[in-house]
Design an enzyme around this catalytic site. Structure first.
Site, PDB file in Angstrom:
ATOM      1  N   ALA A  11     -32.328 -12.662  37.992  1.00  0.00           N
ATOM      2  CA  ALA A  11     -31.410 -12.376  39.097  1.00  0.00           C
ATOM      3  C   ALA A  11     -32.205 -11.675  40.188  1.00  0.00           C
ATOM      4  CB  ALA A  11     -30.264 -11.489  38.615  1.00  0.00           C
ATOM      5  N   GLY A  14     -33.861  -9.769  46.188  1.00  0.00           N
ATOM      6  CA  GLY A  14     -34.693  -9.611  47.374  1.00  0.00           C
ATOM      7  C   GLY A  14     -35.361  -8.254  47.439  1.00  0.00           C
ATOM      8  N   GLY A  15     -35.083  -7.391  46.464  1.00  0.00           N
ATOM      9  CA  GLY A  15     -35.685  -6.073  46.413  1.00  0.00           C
ATOM     10  C   GLY A  15     -36.926  -6.048  45.535  1.00  0.00           C
ATOM     11  N   ASP A  17     -37.509  -4.339  42.736  1.00  0.00           N
ATOM     12  CA  ASP A  17     -37.306  -4.300  41.288  1.00  0.00           C
ATOM     13  C   ASP A  17     -37.174  -5.704  40.694  1.00  0.00           C
ATOM     14  OD1 ASP A  17     -37.365  -1.509  41.301  1.00  0.00           O
ATOM     15  OD2 ASP A  17     -35.220  -1.376  41.687  1.00  0.00           O
ATOM     16  N   SER A  18     -36.299  -6.519  41.257  1.00  0.00           N
ATOM     17  CA  SER A  18     -36.106  -7.860  40.708  1.00  0.00           C
ATOM     18  C   SER A  18     -37.317  -8.747  40.983  1.00  0.00           C
ATOM     19  CB  SER A  18     -34.832  -8.499  41.263  1.00  0.00           C
ATOM     20  OG  SER A  18     -34.879  -8.586  42.677  1.00  0.00           O
ATOM     21  N   MET A  37     -27.482 -14.440  44.024  1.00  0.00           N
ATOM     22  CA  MET A  37     -26.044 -14.588  44.237  1.00  0.00           C
ATOM     23  C   MET A  37     -25.718 -14.402  45.719  1.00  0.00           C
ATOM     24  SD  MET A  37     -24.391 -12.418  41.058  1.00  0.00           S
ATOM     25  CE  MET A  37     -24.912 -10.842  41.767  1.00  0.00           C
ATOM     26  N   CYS A 109     -19.075  -5.339  39.677  1.00  0.00           N
ATOM     27  CA  CYS A 109     -19.967  -6.424  40.070  1.00  0.00           C
ATOM     28  C   CYS A 109     -20.902  -6.787  38.923  1.00  0.00           C
ATOM     29  CB  CYS A 109     -20.758  -6.025  41.311  1.00  0.00           C
ATOM     30  SG  CYS A 109     -21.859  -7.333  41.913  1.00  0.00           S
ATOM     31  N   GLY A 133     -33.473  -6.502  37.282  1.00  0.00           N
ATOM     32  CA  GLY A 133     -34.351  -5.370  37.560  1.00  0.00           C
ATOM     33  C   GLY A 133     -33.724  -4.018  37.291  1.00  0.00           C
ATOM     34  N   CYS A 205     -22.801  -2.857  49.017  1.00  0.00           N
ATOM     35  CA  CYS A 205     -23.368  -4.052  49.651  1.00  0.00           C
ATOM     36  C   CYS A 205     -22.437  -4.683  50.674  1.00  0.00           C
ATOM     37  CB  CYS A 205     -23.776  -5.080  48.596  1.00  0.00           C
ATOM     38  SG  CYS A 205     -22.412  -5.809  47.667  1.00  0.00           S
TER      39      CYS A 205
END
Length: 360
Positions: A11, A14-15, A17-18, A37, A109, A133, A205
């Protein structure tokens, strides 16, 4: 023992961690698929409120995730969950605020979008695991799984993940759970990821400018919950322009004078009242949760545990008693301040999550 290559959906938000999660798993030799997503109509916000959309899951984040995936040489997909997000998260968020509760949409979420819908998409791609992440750990012992805190106390996200089931934990990976944020950023630099120095999002978000009052009024309309500010003694002290503007523990923005500092100690949405009192009136010795979740067996009777009543709250010793209809009672050893309806109360034994629920 020979290495066993797995197909893993990551998943990707865009950060950093992931992105590091995807890079590490690919480095280990797994078949990695990036998946992002799309949960929000980003054009709607930018058209109404300008070009800045500074939180996670924004359109820029989708582009960042795509570029990271391209740089890693892995397949990348965007899945549209806008309708599900609106119905399952945003509508619930608004319902809670207009009912006098203070919700935590990140819990919902994670529960519905990531670990139900996204996990289902991963299984449709015949993936062995879904990786995220998150700073948390999943430990297997004799075929049973348990959710544990991330080793970096400053980043631990187990609080948001207490709804994970045994079947979900069997299919989920948290590769960063044993790392610190500094270690993750060092990996990002090592992999030359374009997001290595990207700032972390702090806002909800779908409320990227932090103005949740404006968001609620855009969604449901203004002027529907105006009413009185009332002292716990029953004395009317002033008026307000919407119960949804207030949360338990709030001190600023009350606009009333009193001999001692006043705090919001309760919200009566039905009567449109914001109830205020001195600091001592914030203290609660017990609370009740509904929609209680137990990742293992439901306890047969009361048990001693630690309870965290909000993300940055230090867990406190308490007696937890399961009740009928998916509820549980929490009795603290010492009174706690700021028990807020709508927030999650999560139960721990050491670093292991043993249950949780939504505060009534």
């Amino acid at each position: 023992m020979a290495f066993e290559k797995k197909r893993i959906v990551v998943a990707m938000s865009g950060g950093v961690d992931s992105s590091v999660t995807a890079a590490l798993l690919k480095e280990q030799g797994h078949e990695v698929i990036g998946m992002t997503m799309q949960i929000w109509d980003y054009g709607r916000f930018t058209a109404e409120h300008g070009d800045t959309f500074g939180s996670c899951c924004s359109l820029d984040d989708v582009h960042d995730a795509r570029r990271v995936a391209e740089g890693l040489g892995i397949p990348f997909y965007v899945v549209n969950f806008e309708k599900d997000f609106q119905q399952q998260v945003i509508d619930a968020f608004c319902d809670d605020y207009f009912a006098g509760r203070t919700p935590n949409p990140c819990v919902l979420c994670n529960q519905v979008l990531k670990f139900e819908l996204l996990l289902r998409r991963a299984r449709e791609l015949e993936a062995d695991w879904l990786a995220t992440g998150h700073y948390a750990r999943i430990v297997e012992d004799g075929g049973a799984f348990s959710l544990r805190k991330g080793l970096d106390d400053r980043k631990d996200q187990s609080y948001f993940l207490y709804t994970l089931s045994q079947e979900q934990m069997k299919r989920v990976l948290f590769p960063l759970g044993g790392m610190s944020k500094d270690e993750v950023r060092a990996h990002a630099a090592r992999f030359s990821l374009r997001v290595a120095e990207k700032a972390e999002s702090q806002d909800i978000c779908f409320v990227p400018d932090g103005d949740y009052v404006r968001f609620l009024e855009d969604e449901r309309g203004a002027g529907k919950m105006d009413g009185d500010i009332v002292h716990v003694s029953g004395e009317k002290l002033g008026t307000h322009r919407g119960t949804y503007r207030y949360t338990v523990g709030q001190r600023r923005g009350l606009g009333i004078g009193w001999s001692e500092p006043l705090f919001v100690v309760g919200i009566d949405a039905e009567k449109r009242r914001v109830i205020v009192g001195e600091r001592k009136h914030l203290e609660r010795s017990e609370l009740t949760v509904h929609q209680a979740h137990w990742p293992g067996k439901v306890p047969e009777g009361p048990l001693r545990a630690l309870c965290r009543i909000r993300y940055r709250h230090r867990e406190q010793p308490a007696l937890i008693t399961p009740l009928e209809n998916g509820r549980a009672r929490v009795q603290f050893d010492e009174p706690q301040q700021g028990v807020t309806p709508g927030q999650a109360a999560v139960f721990y034994e050491g670093d292991r999550v043993i249950g949780g629920g939504s505060i009534e």
